[in-house]
Every structure is written in C-alpha cells, then in structure tokens.
Scaffold this motif. Structure first.
Motif, PDB file in Angstrom:
ATOM      1  N   GLY A 107       0.968  -1.084  -0.383  1.00 51.46           N
ATOM      2  CA  GLY A 107       0.158  -0.234   0.189  1.00 51.46           C
ATOM      3  C   GLY A 107       0.866   0.724   0.120  1.00 51.46           C
ATOM      4  N   GLY A 108       2.179   0.851  -0.065  1.00 52.83           N
ATOM      5  CA  GLY A 108       2.807   2.554  -0.379  1.00 52.83           C
ATOM      6  C   GLY A 108       3.203   3.427  -1.435  1.00 52.83           C
ATOM      7  N   GLY A 109       3.743   4.253  -1.273  1.00 55.33           N
ATOM      8  CA  GLY A 109       4.091   4.636  -2.781  1.00 55.33           C
ATOM      9  C   GLY A 109       3.986   6.050  -2.746  1.00 55.33           C
ATOM     10  N   LEU A 110       4.432   6.560  -3.707  1.00 54.66           N
ATOM     11  CA  LEU A 110       4.605   8.688  -3.207  1.00 54.66           C
ATOM     12  C   LEU A 110       3.447   8.958  -3.271  1.00 54.66           C
ATOM     13  CD1 LEU A 110       6.716  11.014  -3.819  1.00 54.66           C
ATOM     14  CD2 LEU A 110       6.119  10.280  -6.507  1.00 54.66           C
ATOM     15  N   VAL A 111       3.666  11.069  -2.413  1.00 54.16           N
ATOM     16  CA  VAL A 111       2.605  11.274  -2.381  1.00 54.16           C
ATOM     17  C   VAL A 111       2.726  12.433  -1.915  1.00 54.16           C
ATOM     18  CG1 VAL A 111       2.039   9.687   0.626  1.00 54.16           C
ATOM     19  CG2 VAL A 111      -0.050  11.242  -0.683  1.00 54.16           C
ATOM     20  N   GLN A 112       1.907  13.228  -2.898  1.00 62.48           N
ATOM     21  CA  GLN A 112       1.986  15.358  -2.018  1.00 62.48           C
ATOM     22  C   GLN A 112       1.624  15.471  -0.487  1.00 62.48           C
ATOM     23  OE1 GLN A 112      -0.313  17.362  -4.476  1.00 62.48           O
ATOM     24  NE2 GLN A 112       1.661  17.610  -5.925  1.00 62.48           N
ATOM     25  N   ALA A 113       3.161  16.497   0.154  1.00 62.04           N
ATOM     26  CA  ALA A 113       1.921  16.416   1.890  1.00 62.04           C
ATOM     27  C   ALA A 113       0.802  16.952   1.794  1.00 62.04           C
ATOM     28  CB  ALA A 113       3.662  17.489   2.136  1.00 62.04           C
TER      29      ALA A 113
END
Length: 115
Positions: free
Chosen positions: A8-14
């Motif tokens: 479920g992880g990944g790259l996301v914006q603040a």
C-alpha cells in the motif's frame, strides 16, 4: 510458518493520504497486539501505532490525530490509514507484533511524501 507482507505504500504529496495493509500468518497475528513501525534513512526503526487484539489503540505523538490503525482478526490483517501526510513521514513501514517476539521482519512498504 511466520509471514508478514506489507503493501500500500507509494509516492504522495504532502497533505495526502495512504492506507497500508499487512497480511500476517496466523501464528504471528493471533493473540498478539500488532503494530506499525517505520524506519527513515539514517534513523532507528520506531513504533508509530499499536492495536491490541481487542481493538485498543496507541500512537506515537508524531502521528497522533493523523494515523489510524485497525485490524481484521478474521483476515489476520492490520491496516494503517495515514492522513495529512508530511515529508517527515517518509520511511519504510513495517508491521510486526508488539512487542516483537520473533526476529523476523517482512520486506516493508516504502512511503515517500513530497513537499
């Protein structure tokens, strides 16, 4: 057989959100409080959230009010809902029993929060 599989992880914006999942073997999950740990580069692994078999929860001050841990005892799965993510939440996230009783860790799931 001991097994922990995080996803479920990944790259996301603040300010964004992610939900992590951890499928555990029954031997690991049953009867144990479960937790989510994280390890940022150059830092020690830390416990950020804990849930007992009965559903009671505890959180590190740094995530209190933003993260929610839950578990599904029928599925041997623990979740971590992460809201209002910050760059300092960037880390590899792992699940395990609390306290850790067996020196075994899954591969973890990378969470990267961009500013």
């Amino acid at each position: 057989q001991v097994q922990l599989v995080e996803s479920g992880g990944g790259l996301v914006q603040a300010g964004g959100s992610l939900t992590l999942s951890c499928a555990a073997s029954r031997s690991m999950f049953s009867g144990n409080a479960m937790g989510w740990y994280r390890q940022a580069p150059g830092k020690q692994r830390e416990l950020v959230a804990r849930v007992t078999r009965g559903g009671s929860t505890n959180y590190a001050d740094s995530v209190l009010g933003r993260f929610t841990i839950s578990r599904d005892n029928a599925k041997n799965t623990v979740y971590l809902r992460m809201n209002s993510l910050k760059p300092e939440d960037t880390a590899v996230y792992y699940c395990n029993a609390v306290p850790v009783t067996i020196n075994y860790w899954g591969q973890g799931t990378q969470v990267t929060v961009s500013s």
